[in-house]
Enzyme design. Structure first.
Site, PDB file in Angstrom:
ATOM      1  N   GLY A  41       0.834  -1.197   0.000  1.00 25.22           N
ATOM      2  CA  GLY A  41       0.000   0.000   0.000  1.00 25.22           C
ATOM      3  C   GLY A  41       0.866   1.242   0.000  1.00 25.22           C
ATOM      4  N   LEU A  44      -1.130   7.403   2.198  1.00 26.82           N
ATOM      5  CA  LEU A  44      -0.379   8.229   3.143  1.00 26.82           C
ATOM      6  C   LEU A  44       0.385   7.397   4.161  1.00 26.82           C
ATOM      7  CD1 LEU A  44      -2.669  11.299   3.825  1.00 26.82           C
ATOM      8  CD2 LEU A  44      -0.648  11.124   2.393  1.00 26.82           C
ATOM      9  N   ALA A  45      -0.236   6.338   4.687  1.00 30.37           N
ATOM     10  CA  ALA A  45       0.466   5.507   5.672  1.00 30.37           C
ATOM     11  C   ALA A  45       1.606   4.733   5.008  1.00 30.37           C
ATOM     12  CB  ALA A  45      -0.510   4.545   6.345  1.00 30.37           C
ATOM     13  N   ARG A 338     -19.604  12.727  13.049  1.00 27.70           N
ATOM     14  CA  ARG A 338     -20.220  12.130  11.866  1.00 27.70           C
ATOM     15  C   ARG A 338     -21.307  11.113  12.199  1.00 27.70           C
ATOM     16  NH1 ARG A 338     -14.700  11.295   8.255  1.00 27.70           N
ATOM     17  NH2 ARG A 338     -14.417  13.510   7.775  1.00 27.70           N
ATOM     18  N   HIS A 430     -18.111   5.264   4.592  1.00 24.09           N
ATOM     19  CA  HIS A 430     -16.931   6.071   4.279  1.00 24.09           C
ATOM     20  C   HIS A 430     -15.628   5.453   4.806  1.00 24.09           C
ATOM     21  CE1 HIS A 430     -14.444   9.489   3.477  1.00 24.09           C
ATOM     22  NE2 HIS A 430     -14.281   9.801   4.750  1.00 24.09           N
ATOM     23  N   GLU A 454      -5.342   3.196   8.093  1.00 23.06           N
ATOM     24  CA  GLU A 454      -6.704   2.684   8.213  1.00 23.06           C
ATOM     25  C   GLU A 454      -6.738   1.163   8.280  1.00 23.06           C
ATOM     26  OE1 GLU A 454     -11.116   3.232   6.096  1.00 23.06           O
ATOM     27  OE2 GLU A 454      -9.330   4.031   5.111  1.00 23.06           O
ATOM     28  N   ARG A 464     -14.548   7.892  13.959  1.00 25.98           N
ATOM     29  CA  ARG A 464     -13.402   8.765  13.674  1.00 25.98           C
ATOM     30  C   ARG A 464     -13.850  10.204  13.499  1.00 25.98           C
ATOM     31  NH1 ARG A 464     -11.172  11.045   9.265  1.00 25.98           N
ATOM     32  NH2 ARG A 464     -12.386   9.859   7.748  1.00 25.98           N
TER      33      ARG A 464
END
Length: 671
Positions: A41, A44-45, A338, A430, A454, A464
């Site tokens: 992957g 970002l991570a 949320r 989401h 994630e 979150r």
């Protein structure tokens, strides 16, 4: 069942991470050159982890199924990234970010991890600014901030409505530098299909070249899974259509526990679905709730007239509108978390007040903000007698500067001009807070296998807060994993290169080939999407925004039936040794079906309501919190980590007890 050890350091929470880093084992620079790390992957991570580890001297192999790391789904994150820098001088601090995150997660996250996240958040902004990320700035040149749901301060740094894209380009540029130096070997269009364990340790992966179909063996001293979340188990979600659970599910089936799969986030501001054959949903950034007011008509006759097209929403007066979030949650208004905003929208639509043809939409209205900003701008420009039309024009210019690309995207998809008429939004799947269980070092229950971003469960609890996904991904990749992975790899400096011609690699490769061949040779009659869509409908209807015992038991039985039919009747055209997107989807949907069953099992076992997991049997029955989620801290203040035993419904439960020493455990209230 066992009680899991998260390896949380001793001492005061503010000193845990510092003391842990001081005592952790290190690998010296010369020895890092002898060690290989696989990163699966490149969002970002994964991108930040690959860039950081290679910069430190490790040999990194990075894998992504996209044609470039720049296509990772992190690019779609729009609204911003949180950090406790207190630039607005509004009382923010590391502790307040920590508190908001634990509270926002409905007290189901691990305190030590969340405090560390808050602690390193400020460093992330400095790192990204140094990389050239074009964060928005105030008139004086300082970085600007806006507010997000669930907080009372402004701590979200942003780059218009493209924050994820700009942050990903920063991580990608850091990766590219190391690719150019030969420290990262980049494998684009490759998908991990199996984890390889040698003597109980993660020592490599089996990957498929998605262009040629070739099955490849790759070895390393450690494997990092940073493959994102599993929202596409619902078929329709805001995730990219390629986003999947396969990498995480493969390590789960090799011994990594899967934690809290039922914690899934329903985002309140998405463009409503338009038909039964839609393939994905589109997110409208939560940042829009800063200036947009959410409402439905008060009167049913207005609802009917709007649905028929005989009345426009702009014709309704203020008295004829129900700003239901402001009414129900006066302290936070439109900026409630949320999960709260999503359930409130569902409640209004279920009561018959939905404003589109399907009855599944509410309004997100910018007219008040446009006029407010317009008056302010007119005053600044010295236009003291500006007409209403001129004020609106000026206000629209301010809104365009803040959210222009989001408004443009909405208009292209819906053919409505959101500057002139309110947006229509509805909740959609989401983000997933559940994921592979990891300890404080981000290691899974498989030694040498780590999970970041994630893909792991660690920081968000049951819900979150907005703008925290980018924060966690970059924190894990830039500032956590580079320290903690060395503690494990310090024992491998004399191991040497891991060979791939061993029985373990041969067995894993055979397992992958057998699985692929079974799909190719299965002469069924139904497409992969047929089964995925069926799975998604069961998940949304019975394991979606609200859940009950009857529905969950029905869902488990129906998913088992779907799985049986899938293996009997799926048809995968083409061959193994070629570009074959249907074969890729078949492998992913097979894993989604198993995950979906475990998801429902987890939701059934957790008879409390918390965050994104709302059990209808567990709601406040009276008082000011009537109808809100009711937690059961006595029986469920733990992480539910599931061990694979061969069948999702027979997974073995392990618990990590959650303790709260620095935050008082109490029912959430945003009223």
């Amino acid at each position: 069942m066992s009680v899991l050890d998260a390896k949380i350091p001793e001492g005061p929470i503010k000193d845990k991470w510092t003391n842990h880093k001081n005592k952790i084992n290190l690998v010296n620079p010369a020895n890092k050159r002898l060690i290989d790390v696989i990163v699966v992957g490149t969002g970002l991570a994964g991108g930040s982890a690959a860039a950081s580890l290679s910069e430190m001297g490790y040999n990194v192999k990075a894998f992504c199924f996209q044609d470039s790391p720049r296509r990772a789904h992190s690019i779609a994150a729009q609204g911003g990234i949180n950090a406790a820098k207190n630039y607005q001088n509004d009382g923010d601090s590391t502790y307040r970010l920590f508190y908001d995150t634990v509270k926002g997660g409905d007290y189901r996250s691990r305190e030590a991890n969340v405090y560390r996240l808050a602690e390193v958040s400020a460093n992330i902004i400095d790192q990204c600014v140094a990389q050239g990320v074009p964060f928005a700035r105030e008139y004086g040149g300082l970085l600007d901030n806006r507010s997000f749901g669930g907080v009372l301060v402004s701590r979200t740094f942003y780059a218009k409505g493209q924050t994820g894209q700009q942050l990903l380009l920063g991580a990608y540029s850091a990766m590219n530098r190391q690719i150019g130096k030969g420290k990262i070997k980049m494998y684009n269009r490759h998908e991990m299909l199996e984890l390889v364990k040698v003597d109980g340790k993660a020592r490599g992966i089996i990957a498929r070249n998605l262009v040629t179909g070739e099955i490849e063996r790759h070895s390393a001293h450690a494997v990092v899974i940073a493959s994102g979340g599993y929202g596409n188990v619902f078929f329709l979600s805001t995730n990219a259509m390629g986003s999947n659970v396969t990498a995480a599910w493969r390590v789960h089936k090799k011994g990594a526990y899967f934690a809290n799969p039922c914690y899934t986030q329903i985002h309140p501001t998405c463009i409503p679905r338009s038909g039964d054959y839609q393939s994905k949903l589109t997110l409208m950034s939560e940042s829009l709730r800063n200036d947009g007011r959410i409402w439905v008509p008060k009167n049913m006759e207005d609802v009917q007239a709007i649905r028929k097209g005989t009345k426009k929403p702009t014709e309704l007066t203020e008295d004829e509108r129900d700003y239901y979030l402001e009414r129900r949650y006066p302290a936070f208004g439109n900026l409630v978390p949320r999960d709260v905003a999503s359930r409130a929208a569902k409640e209004r639509c279920d009561a018959g007040y939905g404003v589109n043809e399907t009855g599944e939409a509410v309004y997100l209205d910018f007219s008040a903000a446009i006029m407010r900003y317009g008056k302010e701008k007119a005053t600044v420009e010295g236009e003291y007698d500006a007409s209403e039309a001129r004020i609106r024009e000026l206000g629209e210019g301010v809104i365009e500067a803040k959210y222009g690309n989001l408004f443009q995207m909405y208009q292209k998809i819906t053919d409505d001009n959101p500057y002139k008429t309110p947006m229509r939004i509805y909740p959609a799947v989401h983000y997933t807070m559940g994921g592979v269980w990891v300890d404080y070092n981000l290691m899974t229950t498989v030694p040498g296998c780590y999970a970041a971003g994630e893909a792991n469960f660690s920081d968000h609890g049951a819900n979150r807060l907005g703008a925290s996904a980018l924060m966690q991904g970059l924190a894990d990749g830039y500032f956590v994993l580079p320290y903690t992975i060395g503690d494990y790899l310090s024992d491998d400096i004399r191991t040497g290169e891991i060979p791939t011609n061993t029985p373990e690699f041969e067995a894993a490769e055979k397992e992958v080939k057998d699985r692929l061949e079974s799909f190719i040779n299965n002469k069924g009659t139904k497409s992969v999407d047929h089964f995925h869509r069926r799975l998604g409908k069961v998940m949304w209807d019975k394991v979606g925004m609200s859940r009950n015992e009857t529905g969950l038991k029905e869902a488990i039985a129906e998913i088992q039936q779907i799985r049986e039919e899938f293996y009997k009747d799926v048809f995968v055209p083409g061959g193994m040794d070629e570009l074959n997107p249907e074969l890729e989807k078949a492998c992913r949907v097979a894993d989604f079906i198993e995950l979906g069953e475990l998801f429902a099992v987890d939701a059934l076992h957790r008879t409390e309501s918390c965050g994104g997991h709302f059990r209808e049997e567990s709601a406040e029955e009276d008082g000011p919190q009537k109808g809100e989620a009711k937690r059961d801290d006595k029986n469920f203040a733990y992480v539910a980590a599931w061990e694979w035993t061969g069948n999702p419904s027979e997974a073995k439960l392990h618990k990590e007890e959650l303790t709260f020493n620095d935050i008082e455990l109490k029912q959430r209230s945003y009223k």
